[in-house]
Design an enzyme around this catalytic site. Sequence first.
Site, PDB file in Angstrom:
ATOM      1  N   GLU A 134      -5.601  -4.603  10.425  1.00 17.58           N
ATOM      2  CA  GLU A 134      -4.596  -3.564  10.648  1.00 17.58           C
ATOM      3  C   GLU A 134      -4.931  -2.798  11.921  1.00 17.58           C
ATOM      4  OE1 GLU A 134      -2.500  -2.577   6.682  1.00 17.58           O
ATOM      5  OE2 GLU A 134      -4.182  -1.210   6.902  1.00 17.58           O
ATOM      6  N   ASN A 181       0.877  -1.168   0.000  1.00 17.85           N
ATOM      7  CA  ASN A 181       0.000   0.000   0.000  1.00 17.85           C
ATOM      8  C   ASN A 181       0.915   1.217   0.000  1.00 17.85           C
ATOM      9  OD1 ASN A 181      -1.785   2.051   0.480  1.00 17.85           O
ATOM     10  ND2 ASN A 181      -2.314   1.415   2.570  1.00 17.85           N
ATOM     11  N   TRP A 182       1.109   1.786  -1.188  1.00 16.43           N
ATOM     12  CA  TRP A 182       2.087   2.872  -1.303  1.00 16.43           C
ATOM     13  C   TRP A 182       1.566   4.178  -0.714  1.00 16.43           C
ATOM     14  CZ3 TRP A 182       4.300   2.377  -7.011  1.00 16.43           C
ATOM     15  CH2 TRP A 182       4.934   1.135  -7.137  1.00 16.43           C
ATOM     16  N   LYS A 183       0.271   4.243  -0.421  1.00 15.18           N
ATOM     17  CA  LYS A 183      -0.336   5.481   0.089  1.00 15.18           C
ATOM     18  C   LYS A 183      -0.002   6.633  -0.866  1.00 15.18           C
ATOM     19  CE  LYS A 183      -0.256   3.415   4.610  1.00 15.18           C
ATOM     20  NZ  LYS A 183      -0.200   3.577   6.064  1.00 15.18           N
ATOM     21  N   SER A 218       3.232  -1.872  10.425  1.00 17.65           N
ATOM     22  CA  SER A 218       4.674  -1.919  10.705  1.00 17.65           C
ATOM     23  C   SER A 218       5.280  -3.305  10.475  1.00 17.65           C
ATOM     24  CB  SER A 218       4.968  -1.415  12.116  1.00 17.65           C
ATOM     25  OG  SER A 218       4.512  -0.068  12.261  1.00 17.65           O
ATOM     26  N   GLY A 231       2.244   2.510  10.673  1.00 16.96           N
ATOM     27  CA  GLY A 231       3.222   3.585  10.514  1.00 16.96           C
ATOM     28  C   GLY A 231       3.868   4.025  11.811  1.00 16.96           C
ATOM     29  N   GLU A 288      -7.041   4.961   7.290  1.00 18.13           N
ATOM     30  CA  GLU A 288      -6.841   6.379   6.937  1.00 18.13           C
ATOM     31  C   GLU A 288      -8.053   6.924   6.181  1.00 18.13           C
ATOM     32  OE1 GLU A 288      -2.978   5.853   5.138  1.00 18.13           O
ATOM     33  OE2 GLU A 288      -2.199   5.324   7.126  1.00 18.13           O
ATOM     34  N   HIS A 312      -9.521   1.308   4.329  1.00 15.48           N
ATOM     35  CA  HIS A 312      -8.290   1.517   5.099  1.00 15.48           C
ATOM     36  C   HIS A 312      -8.579   2.503   6.239  1.00 15.48           C
ATOM     37  CE1 HIS A 312      -4.275   2.862   6.176  1.00 15.48           C
ATOM     38  NE2 HIS A 312      -3.859   1.712   5.675  1.00 15.48           N
ATOM     39  N   GLY A 362       2.749  -0.974   4.314  1.00 18.77           N
ATOM     40  CA  GLY A 362       2.844   0.449   3.995  1.00 18.77           C
ATOM     41  C   GLY A 362       4.295   0.856   3.781  1.00 18.77           C
ATOM     42  N   GLY A 363       4.894   1.421   4.811  1.00 19.91           N
ATOM     43  CA  GLY A 363       6.244   1.980   4.697  1.00 19.91           C
ATOM     44  C   GLY A 363       7.254   1.056   4.028  1.00 19.91           C
TER      45      GLY A 363
HETATM   46  P1  PGA Z   1       2.662   0.415   7.672  1.00 22.88           P
HETATM   47  O1  PGA Z   1       1.219   0.641   6.972  1.00 22.88           O
HETATM   48  O2  PGA Z   1       3.214  -0.877   7.121  1.00 22.88           O
HETATM   49  O3  PGA Z   1       3.474   1.617   7.225  1.00 22.88           O
HETATM   50  O4  PGA Z   1       2.433   0.369   9.126  1.00 22.88           O
HETATM   51  C1  PGA Z   1       0.348  -0.428   6.746  1.00 22.88           C
HETATM   52  C2  PGA Z   1      -0.917   0.071   6.114  1.00 22.88           C
HETATM   53  O5  PGA Z   1      -1.388   1.163   6.482  1.00 22.88           O
HETATM   54  O6  PGA Z   1      -1.500  -0.585   5.236  1.00 22.88           O
END
Ligand code: PGA
Length: 253
Positions: A167, A9-11, A212, A173, A97, A95, A233-234
């Site tokens: 999640e 998930n590159w956001k 994470s 994050g 967010e 998600h 994500g990251g």
């Molecule tokens: P993260 O994000 O790996 O940076 O914690 C995961 C996500 O939001 O899908």
Amino acid sequence: MRQPLVAGNWKMNGSVASVRELLAGIKAGVAGVPRCEVAVCPPFIYIPQASAELAGSPVFWGAQNLSTEAAGAFTGEIAASMLLDFGCTYVIVGHSERRTLYGEDDDVVAAKFAVARAAGLKPILCVGETLGEREQGITEQVIARQLDAVMAMQGAAVLADGVIAYEPVWAIGTGKTATPAQAQEVHAFIRGRVASQAPEVAAGLRILYGGSMKPGNAPELMAQPDIDGGLIGGASLVASEFLGICQAAHESV
Ligand code: PGA
């Protein structure tokens, strides 16, 4: 046997140049992890680039969101048919967010899930509790509510061959990962809840962990019986880290 899936998930990250470099790195390493299904979800505007650069590779691509509407006067929105036009397989739905920053409630998320499914996309349904909810001891109630919204709208059969990402919001994050035991407990709860309505659907459901996840903690998480991959994500923005997680998934089966 459920094939593990690791999805990036590159956001809201990237540029034409960085997308090219990241995809080249992933393509170069993906042959080494054949037991793991690999997917990336770039920002909408880089999806045409991903579809061109990933054509012929085993890497799938998808989007991070979609509209509930099919077409029309919805400024700034992207329809399922447009994602299909560019060869998307997956779409992330709900998600945290999107839920917290853009006000998507359980009904909107369920509607998006239904639209994606009906269009032939594979939605990745995100669920998860906040730190406050965990501390109040209501994690299972929150997950149940998020999950039931989707099953109530369309029945548990809508999750056939489906993907859910657990999640925990407090782990996204933040560098704080759920322990393998904490994650497994919630994954088993999710599978059990689906099983109570449709056991055969639950058995085939892939439940990804997200929050994470890194190459260092991925093997222990992937070793849990109800963890079938990751939504990353990251670490998905660095080819070597992303591939390290894919490697752990590949080795877990
Ligand atoms: P993260 O994000 O790996 O940076 O914690 C995961 C996500 O939001 O899908």
